[in-house]
Write an enzyme that holds these catalytic residues in place. Structure first.
Site, PDB file in Angstrom:
ATOM      1  N   SER A 173     -50.257 -28.493  27.800  1.00  0.00           N
ATOM      2  CA  SER A 173     -50.209 -29.277  29.039  1.00  0.00           C
ATOM      3  C   SER A 173     -48.916 -29.114  29.814  1.00  0.00           C
ATOM      4  CB  SER A 173     -50.416 -30.760  28.711  1.00  0.00           C
ATOM      5  OG  SER A 173     -51.725 -30.981  28.212  1.00  0.00           O
ATOM      6  N   GLU A 227       0.797  -1.217   0.000  1.00  0.00           N
ATOM      7  CA  GLU A 227       0.000   0.000   0.000  1.00  0.00           C
ATOM      8  C   GLU A 227       0.834   1.274   0.000  1.00  0.00           C
ATOM      9  OE1 GLU A 227      -3.438   0.499  -0.102  1.00  0.00           O
ATOM     10  OE2 GLU A 227      -3.459  -1.610  -0.662  1.00  0.00           O
TER      11      GLU A 227
END
Length: 744
Positions: free
Chosen positions: A410, A144
């Protein structure tokens, strides 16, 4: 000049000179004459004068060029200075300029310290340059900004070199912006590509170079730039793509990370591994050319390209991580620095829970018309050990384990039975299983068959609806609601007759939390997932204490409920549940029209609940609590209990004392409508004759793995000094219970 006789003539008479000997020859010696070609034009200027004039003209043109060049340069400099000044004026004053604070990262760890996930805008914590392998930052410099340590923020030489290199390679190979410029863009500016943005970028780059050292700039850069896939900073990227810290990446992995700067989205290795490695090869070559690595290192890295590890970001662990983030705000408040959160999540259990749920739905979901499910597991203290909020986190981030309110069916009945026990009934109390009608509501058993007089143990194990409704009416719907809330249900519950069959919506986490009181001996728990919180520097911000809601069930009722719910797994609706060697209890649940299927079960080690259904509440193809949920629960619990010493459930022995004059237990006073059998009015049948009961607590026994569980395996009773906190039976009830069960 005049002719004869004095007349003027037109003929010119030239004078004659004598010979060389006579009067001397004044003509130049031919040897001294310059060479000539042709006839000389006496009217033409000399060659020397022409050359001088041409020289003067060249000097004049050059002077004009220099002059105008200087003039244009001065004006260009003035223009650029004005342009810089204008765009600089659009920035905050330099004396007020500061590097924006990096958004805090939240590192979420499992109970053994393993990283679960990173949360926050960056996706990972900041790292120091000195903690990274040397070749990692050098990879970024090489590809870079090779002159990073030589320029002052902007590098004209580098820009020119990058342009020529791009032309030679026929594409974009090397960027023209310096690392400092890229950092300035990421810290202060938008990503737009305009002249104004480039000028401001250069200004800010100069400011950064004056304010920070090169290593500080490089460290800021590595911790701020975007690496694709939502990862900001090199640590987040290393975790994202390679499943490890940036401190431990290899050279080839470091090259991949550096190569991402060209195009983070396009070259993300989890999407384009071939492209990422191709770019990484260019990075490695550049590093070798610039002397950052040896040729041998370059060859080794090129021969062993990076490989992407499994991405956890779409796994079920993210349901737990999201739950942590929801709880964190109430735990430590606002967060303005990196923190580390240690949770109660067990990664092994989490993986087993995910596999159990997803494998079952993959194999049988289409057949049974069920698309979604949830599983949550707590230890008896309320610590969340596993949480799966759905079939696939990538497809749906909605956490059904904590946010989906569904009818429990239930599986809600244990609260009804506990309310009945607290009113004086026992597991051997008999109630009539027969048709019942309440103001036009006619609840039926699942099988539509009736067994007549049955004990409460059998009625709960077989999940007989008529008995549950009768008990609910005997104790009153409000009493049932009070028991459920006391044990940990936080949702609003309607105190209506149908509450006995689980008609009000609750979440899986609520249900599992309430069942924890049966597993731990009667203590109310608060589900929690955060164990402690500290800063990245180690300062402790929070540590959970072993807090609970105190006793919510008296020990004798814990023992009775556990004995009754064991029968659900032994002879009742959950006979498919398998947990060899362990004493386990639980309850199935199926809501109306097969919309929801539940199973909640527990041992003294772990409480787990499974819910299955569809998000739009459409009916399934007869998924009940006794089939798929039980299978999922069994698979998970087997794996979770592997290698854990066996321990029995909190239990106690109770027996009928011989008393010849024992009278039948009178029916409880009714708080709801009078119930009848067969659709006719009348009082409920009395319970079976019972003699006074004696409850004998036993000590907890931990046996070797494989030992059979049972009532004789012992108790797990909560400490006697824990206060009731107003959540247990009233003082009057306690006095009655003390007389009835001989408890202190």
């Amino acid at each position: 000049m005049f002719g004869r006789g004095g007349k003027k003539t037109r003929t010119r008479i030239e004078p004659r000179l004598g010979s060389r000997t006579g009067g001397g020859d004044l003509r130049a010696d031919p040897a001294d004459r310059p060479p000539t070609s042709g006839r000389k034009n006496k009217n033409a200027p000399s060659r020397a004068s022409s050359s001088a004039k041409r020289g003067r003209r060249r000097q004049s043109v050059l002077g004009h060029l220099v002059y105008w060049g200087v003039v244009l340069s001065v004006w260009g400099a003035i223009f650029l200075a004005g342009l810089f000044a204008y765009y600089a004026s659009q920035l905050p004053p330099i004396d007020q300029l500061a590097v924006p604070k990096r958004p805090p990262n939240i590192a979420i760890l499992s109970d053994d310290g393993s990283l679960i996930a990173n949360r926050g805008d960056t996706g990972g914590p900041a790292v120091r340059l000195i903690d990274l392998p040397p070749y990692l930052p050098k990879a970024f410099v090489a590809i870079e900004d090779r002159r990073f340590y030589d320029h002052h923020g902007v590098d004209p030489i580098g820009m020119s070199r990058a342009l020529l290199r791009d032309i030679a390679w026929g594409g974009s190979v090397e960027g023209g912006s310096t690392l400092t410029q890229q950092l300035a863009k990421n810290l202060f500016l938008t990503q737009e590509r305009t002249l104004s943005r480039k000028i401001q970028e250069a200004i800010l780059a100069f400011w950064l170079e004056r304010r920070y050292s090169k290593d500080q700039i490089l460290e800021l850069y590595l911790n701020r730039v975007y690496f694709g896939s939502g990862a900001y900073g090199v640590e987040a990227a290393a975790q994202k793509y390679f499943g490890k810290s940036a401190r431990f990446v290899t050279l080839s992995e470091a090259a991949v990370l550096a190569g991402l700067m060209k195009s983070p989205t396009k070259l993300a290795p989890n999407r384009n591994l071939a492209g990422a490695n191709e770019r990484a090869a260019q990075v490695i070559t550049a590093m070798a050319e610039q002397g950052h690595i040896t040729e041998a290192m370059a060859k080794l890295a090129l021969a062993n390209p990076a490989e992407v590890k499994h991405d956890k970001s779409a796994g079920s662990i993210n349901y737990a991580a999201d739950y942590v983030m929801d709880a964190l705000a109430d735990t430590v408040g606002a967060i303005d620095e990196d923190i580390v959160v240690t949770t109660t999540i067990n990664l092994t259990m989490q993986g087993e829970a995910e596999r159990a749920l997803t494998d079952e739905l993959t194999a049988k979901g289409a057949k049974f018309g069920v698309e979604q499910g949830a599983l949550v597991a707590l230890d008896p203290s309320g610590a969340v050990k596993a949480m799966v909020g759905g079939r696939n986190y990538a497809d749906s981030q909605f956490n059904r384990a904590v946010a989906a309110k569904r009818q429990p069916g239930s599986s809600f009945k244990p609260f009804v039975y506990l309310a009945a026990l607290e009113k004086g009934l026992t597991p051997d109390t008999v109630r009539d299983d027969a048709p019942i009608s309440i103001k036009g509501w006619n609840p039926e058993n699942y099988s539509r068959e009736y067994f007549g007089p049955v004990t409460l143990t059998k009625a709960l194990a077989l999940s007989l609806n008529t008995v549950a409704v009768r008990l609910g009416q005997e104790v009153g719907p409000k009493a049932v609601v009070e028991v459920a809330h006391r044990l940990g249900i936080t949702s609003d519950l309607d105190p209506v007759p149908s509450i006995a069959l689980g008609s009000s919506d609750v979440t899986p986490l609520e249900m599992v939390s309430a069942y924890a009181a049966f597993a731990n001996g009667g203590l109310g728990v608060q589900p929690h997932v955060i164990a402690r919180v500290r800063t990245a520097n180690g300062k402790q911000l929070y540590a959970r204490r072993n807090a609970n809601f105190g006793r919510v069930i008296e020990p004798q009722y814990v023992a009775m409920m556990n004995q009754m719910m064991q029968e659900t797994l032994l002879t009742g609706t959950a006979r498919k549940a398998e947990l060899p060697g362990w004493q386990a209890a639980g309850k199935t649940g199926t809501s109306q029209d097969w919309r929801d299927a539940w199973f909640l079960g527990y041992t003294s080690y772990l409480v787990a609940g499974v819910w299955l259904g569809n998000d739009d509440s459409s009916p399934t193809k007869k998924v009940s609590g006794g089939n798929l949920p039980v299978e999922i629960w069994s698979r998970f619990m087997k794996a979770a209990h592997e290698g854990v010493p066996v321990a029995g459930l909190p239990a106690g022995a109770w027996r009928s004392a011989e008393a010849s004059d024992a009278s039948p237990t009178p029916p409880l006073s009714l708080t709801g409508p009078q119930l009848g059998t067969g659709g006719r009015g009348g009082r409920p049948p009395p319970s079976a004759p019972l003699a006074p009961q004696t409850f004998t607590p036993q000590a907890r026994v931990v046996g070797p793995r494989g030992a059979s569980g049972g009532a004789d395996d012992g108790d797990l009773l909560p400490p006697a000094e824990i206060p009731n906190g107003g959540r247990g039976p009233s003082a009057h009830d306690k006095g009655l219970l003390s007389k009835l069960f001989a408890t202190p």
